[in-house]
Design a protein around this motif. Structure first.
Motif, short mmCIF file in Angstrom:
data_model
loop_
_atom_site.label_atom_id
_atom_site.label_comp_id
_atom_site.label_asym_id
_atom_site.label_seq_id
_atom_site.Cartn_x
_atom_site.Cartn_y
_atom_site.Cartn_z
N MET A 1 0.98 -0.93 -0.09
CA MET A 1 -0.02 0.02 -0.12
C MET A 1 0.80 1.13 0.12
SD MET A 1 -3.13 0.66 2.57
CE MET A 1 -4.19 2.20 2.10
N LEU A 2 1.85 1.22 -0.75
CA LEU A 2 2.70 2.33 -1.13
C LEU A 2 2.28 3.31 -2.27
CD1 LEU A 2 6.37 0.82 -0.62
CD2 LEU A 2 4.89 2.08 0.94
N HIS A 3 2.62 4.57 -1.96
CA HIS A 3 2.08 5.62 -3.10
C HIS A 3 3.28 5.14 -4.07
CE1 HIS A 3 1.53 9.40 -5.03
NE2 HIS A 3 0.46 9.32 -4.49
N PRO A 4 2.57 5.59 -5.64
CA PRO A 4 3.57 5.28 -6.51
C PRO A 4 4.91 6.20 -6.60
CG PRO A 4 1.25 5.41 -7.41
CD PRO A 4 1.31 5.80 -5.98
N LYS A 5 4.84 7.11 -6.30
CA LYS A 5 6.03 8.09 -5.99
C LYS A 5 7.03 7.38 -5.15
CE LYS A 5 4.25 12.63 -7.41
NZ LYS A 5 3.97 13.74 -7.11
N LEU A 6 6.64 7.18 -4.02
CA LEU A 6 7.45 6.50 -2.96
C LEU A 6 7.96 5.16 -3.43
CD1 LEU A 6 8.86 6.49 -0.01
CD2 LEU A 6 6.60 5.67 0.80
N SER A 7 7.00 4.38 -4.19
CA SER A 7 7.58 3.23 -4.74
C SER A 7 8.67 3.21 -5.89
CB SER A 7 6.33 2.28 -5.37
OG SER A 7 6.71 1.39 -5.94
N ARG A 8 8.46 4.38 -6.63
CA ARG A 8 9.53 4.46 -7.58
C ARG A 8 10.85 4.78 -7.00
NH1 ARG A 8 4.99 6.86 -10.49
NH2 ARG A 8 5.49 9.12 -9.76
N VAL A 9 10.90 5.67 -5.91
CA VAL A 9 12.11 5.85 -5.44
C VAL A 9 12.80 4.84 -4.80
CG1 VAL A 9 13.11 7.57 -3.79
CG2 VAL A 9 11.56 8.34 -5.03
N LEU A 10 11.93 4.03 -4.08
CA LEU A 10 12.51 2.83 -3.63
C LEU A 10 13.12 1.87 -4.50
CD1 LEU A 10 9.69 1.84 -0.98
CD2 LEU A 10 11.83 3.01 -0.29
N THR A 25 19.67 -11.30 -1.66
CA THR A 25 19.03 -11.91 -2.69
C THR A 25 18.46 -10.96 -3.46
OG1 THR A 25 17.83 -13.94 -3.75
CG2 THR A 25 17.11 -12.86 -1.74
N THR A 26 17.82 -11.25 -4.54
CA THR A 26 16.84 -10.30 -5.29
C THR A 26 15.62 -10.49 -4.92
OG1 THR A 26 16.83 -11.67 -7.18
CG2 THR A 26 18.55 -10.24 -7.52
N LEU A 27 14.78 -9.38 -5.29
CA LEU A 27 13.33 -9.38 -4.91
C LEU A 27 12.61 -9.21 -6.16
CD1 LEU A 27 13.54 -6.90 -1.88
CD2 LEU A 27 13.27 -9.33 -1.81
N LYS A 28 11.47 -9.68 -6.28
CA LYS A 28 10.45 -9.34 -7.48
C LYS A 28 9.57 -8.35 -7.11
CE LYS A 28 9.17 -10.64 -11.51
NZ LYS A 28 10.19 -10.49 -12.81
N ILE A 29 9.49 -7.15 -7.66
CA ILE A 29 8.66 -6.10 -7.39
C ILE A 29 7.61 -5.89 -8.56
CG2 ILE A 29 8.59 -3.61 -7.04
CD1 ILE A 29 11.32 -3.78 -6.12
N ARG A 30 6.37 -6.04 -8.34
CA ARG A 30 5.28 -5.88 -9.44
C ARG A 30 4.47 -4.85 -9.14
NH1 ARG A 30 3.41 -12.41 -10.42
NH2 ARG A 30 5.23 -13.30 -11.01
N SER A 31 4.56 -3.88 -9.92
CA SER A 31 3.84 -2.57 -9.67
C SER A 31 2.41 -2.69 -10.01
CB SER A 31 4.31 -1.43 -10.56
OG SER A 31 5.76 -1.15 -10.20
N TYR A 32 1.97 -3.44 -10.95
CA TYR A 32 0.40 -3.56 -11.06
C TYR A 32 -0.16 -4.36 -10.19
CZ TYR A 32 1.71 -8.25 -13.03
OH TYR A 32 2.04 -9.76 -13.11
N GLN A 139 3.44 9.50 2.85
CA GLN A 139 4.25 8.98 1.89
C GLN A 139 4.81 9.84 1.06
OE1 GLN A 139 2.26 5.73 0.35
NE2 GLN A 139 2.21 4.41 2.18
N LEU A 140 4.14 10.83 0.40
CA LEU A 140 4.54 11.95 -0.19
C LEU A 140 5.86 12.59 0.28
CD1 LEU A 140 1.23 13.17 -2.11
CD2 LEU A 140 2.92 11.94 -3.07
N SER A 141 5.46 12.85 1.67
CA SER A 141 6.72 13.96 2.41
C SER A 141 7.77 13.00 2.43
CB SER A 141 6.14 14.06 3.74
OG SER A 141 6.99 14.52 4.47
N LEU A 142 7.72 11.64 2.84
CA LEU A 142 8.81 10.75 2.84
C LEU A 142 9.44 10.33 1.44
CD1 LEU A 142 7.71 7.95 5.26
CD2 LEU A 142 9.21 9.88 5.69
N ALA A 143 8.77 10.39 0.53
CA ALA A 143 9.22 10.47 -0.96
C ALA A 143 9.91 11.47 -1.33
CB ALA A 143 8.12 9.86 -1.98
#
Length: 394
Positions: A1-10, A25-32, A139-143
Motif C-alpha cells: 500500500m505504497l504511493h507510486p512516487k514512494l515506490s519509484r524512489v524505492l 538476494t533479489t526481490l521481485k517487484i510487481r507494480s501492477y 508517503q509523499l513527504s517521505l518520497a
C-alpha cells in the motif's frame, strides 16, 4: 500500500543495491499488483555478487599510484597520511559490507521473508484504521525527502569527481586507472548511504502509521476499540523488533560508514584550507566545485543524522501520544487493560541506536559528531599556521 512516487524512489535505491551486490538476494517487484515477493536465490546472482565483491576489494590496490604521491600532496605530510587513511578506511568499509552480506546471507534472506510477511499483515491494519489522505500525505513527504537525499548524494559525488580530476597532476594509464577506481568506490559509498537512509525512512514510515492509527482510535469510539488497540500494540512490538534486528545485522558496516563519513568530511575541509591559502594550485572552477563539495557533504551528513534521529524518536514518541487517552472516557475494561499493557510495553522498550553497542547516536551525539570534525580540523590547521612562520624565521 505504497504511493507510486514512494515506490519509484524505492526501486531506484533497490537498483543501486543490486548493482553493487549489497542484497542477500533479489526481490521481485510487481507494480501492477503492488506486491513484492522474494525470488529464489539463484547461482547467477551469487556469481555476480562474488565478481563484484572481489572486484571492489581488489581495485583498492590501483588507487595509490606514485604519481598521486608525487603530486600536490608530495610536500604535505598531513595530506599524504589522510590519503593513505582514506584508502585504508574505504577498503575496510567495503570489506565490512561484503563480509556482512556473505557471512550473514542466510540470516539476511530470512529477514527479508519475515519483513515481507510483516508488510502483508500490516497492510490490513492500514486499510482499516488509517485515513487514506493522511497516509498519502505522509508517503509523499517521505518520497520527497528520499529524492532530496539522492540529489544531495549525487551532487556531492559529481563535485568530488570534478575536484579530484583537477588534482591529478599527471595523466597516464596508471593515474586514469586509479581515478576510475576511486570513482567506483565513491559510487559504492553512495549506494551504501542510500541503503541505510532508506531503512531509516521505512522505519519512520511504520512508526508514524502507528501514530495515525492511534489518532483514528481517539476519534472513533466503538466497542471493538480495544481489539484495534491490541493489534496496534502487537505491530508496534514487531516493528521495534524489526528495527533492532536491522541495527544488529548491519552494525559493523554502519559503524564503518560513519567512520568514513567522519574522516572524509575532515579531509574535504582540510583541502578547503589548502585551497584557501594557495598551498594547492587551483583556478576559479576548482574553487567553485570545491565549495559545492563542502556544502553537499555537510548537507548530506546532517540529513542522515536527522533521519536517524527522526526514525528513533518516532518510535519513542508513541508513549507520549498514548497519554492523550488519559483525558478520554474509557469505553470498557478490556480497553483499559490493553491500554495499560501497551503503556507498560512502551516504558520498558525504547529504541536506541548504538554504534557497535557502545556509543549511542542521538541528537546530542550528532552535535558532538559535527563539533569533533571541526575540532580536528582546527588542530590540523595549526601545522599550516606554523609552517610559514618557520620559513620566514629561516
Amino acid at each position: 500500500m505504497l504511493h507510486p512516487k514512494l515506490s519509484r524512489v524505492l526501486k531506484v535505491i533497490y537498483s543501486h543495491s543490486v548493482v553493487f551486490a549489497l542484497m542477500g538476494t533479489t526481490l521481485k517487484i510487481r507494480s501492477y499488483k503492488k506486491s513484492i515477493r522474494l525470488d529464489k536465490l539463484s547461482w547467477t546472482y551469487i556469481t555476480y555478487s562474488l565478481f563484484i565483491s572481489t572486484y571492489m576489494l581488489s581495485n583498492s590496490y590501483f588507487m595509490v599510484p606514485q604519481e598521486f604521491l608525487d603530486g600536490y600532496i608530495k610536500n604535505n605530510i598531513i595530506l599524504r597520511c589522510s590519503f593513505s587513511l582514506m584508502v585504508g578506511l574505504g577498503f575496510m568499509e567495503m570489506a565490512s559490507c561484503y563480509g556482512t552480506i556473505w557471512l550473514k546471507r542466510q540470516e539476511i534472506i530470512q529477514f527479508y521473508k519475515n519483513s515481507l510477511n510483516y508488510w502483508t499483515r500490516f497492510k490490513i491494519l492500514m486499510k482499516t484504521t488509517v485515513n487514506k489522505q493522511e497516509l498519502k500525505d505522509l508517503q509523499l513527504s517521505l518520497a520527497s525527502r528520499m529524492r532530496r537525499e539522492i540529489m544531495v548524494l549525487y551532487g556531492g559525488f559529481v563535485f568530488s569527481t570534478v575536484v579530484q580530476y583537477q588534482l591529478v597532476s599527471v595523466l597516464n594509464n596508471r593515474t586514469i586507472l586509479a581515478f576510475g577506481a576511486r570513482i567506483t568506490h565513491m559510487l559504492h559509498f553512495v549506494a551504501v548511504k542510500m541503503g541505510f537512509y532508506t531503512i531509516l525512512i521505512l522505519l519512520e514510515h511504520q512508526f508514524k502509521v502507528i501514530h495515525l492509527a492511534l489518532h483514528f482510535i481517539e476519534k472513533e469510539q466503538n466497542r471493538k476499540q480495544w481489539k484495534i488497540l491490541s493489534s496496534i500494540a502487537s505491530f508496534h512490538l514487531e516493528t521495534l523488533q524489526l528495527a533492532r534486528k536491522i541495527f544488529r545485522v548491519y552494525d559493523i558496516s554502519n559503524a564503518t560508514l560513519f567512520i568514513n563519513m567522519f574522516t572524509s568530511t575532515i579531509n574535504i575541509l582540510y583541502h578547503a584550507v589548502q585551497f584557501g591559502n594557495e598551498s594547492i594550485q587551483h583556478d576559479g572552477w576548482g574553487a567553485l566545485f570545491g565549495n559545492g563539495l563542502i556544502i553537499f557533504n555537510i548537507w548530506g551528513t546532517l540529513m542522515l543524522l536527522n533521519t536517524l534521529e527522526r526514525a528513533v524518536s518516532s518510535c519513542n514518541y508513541t508513549g507520549e501520544q498514548l497519554k492523550q487517552f488519559n483525558d478520554l472516557p474509557i469505553t470498557s475494561k478490556n480497553f483499559q487493560r490493553e491500554l495499560d499493557k501497551f503503556a507498560t510495553h512502551l516504558r520498558n522498550n525504547r529504541l536506541v541506536y548504538k554504534i557497535v553497542g557502545l556509543v549511542e547516536l542521538n541528537k546530542p551525539a550528532g552535535l558532538s559528531y559535527i563539533a569533533s570534525i571541526f575540532t580536528n580540523l582546527i588542530i590540523l590547521m595549526q601545522f599550516d599556521l606554523r609552517l610559514p612562520q618557520q620559513q620566514n624565521i629561516h
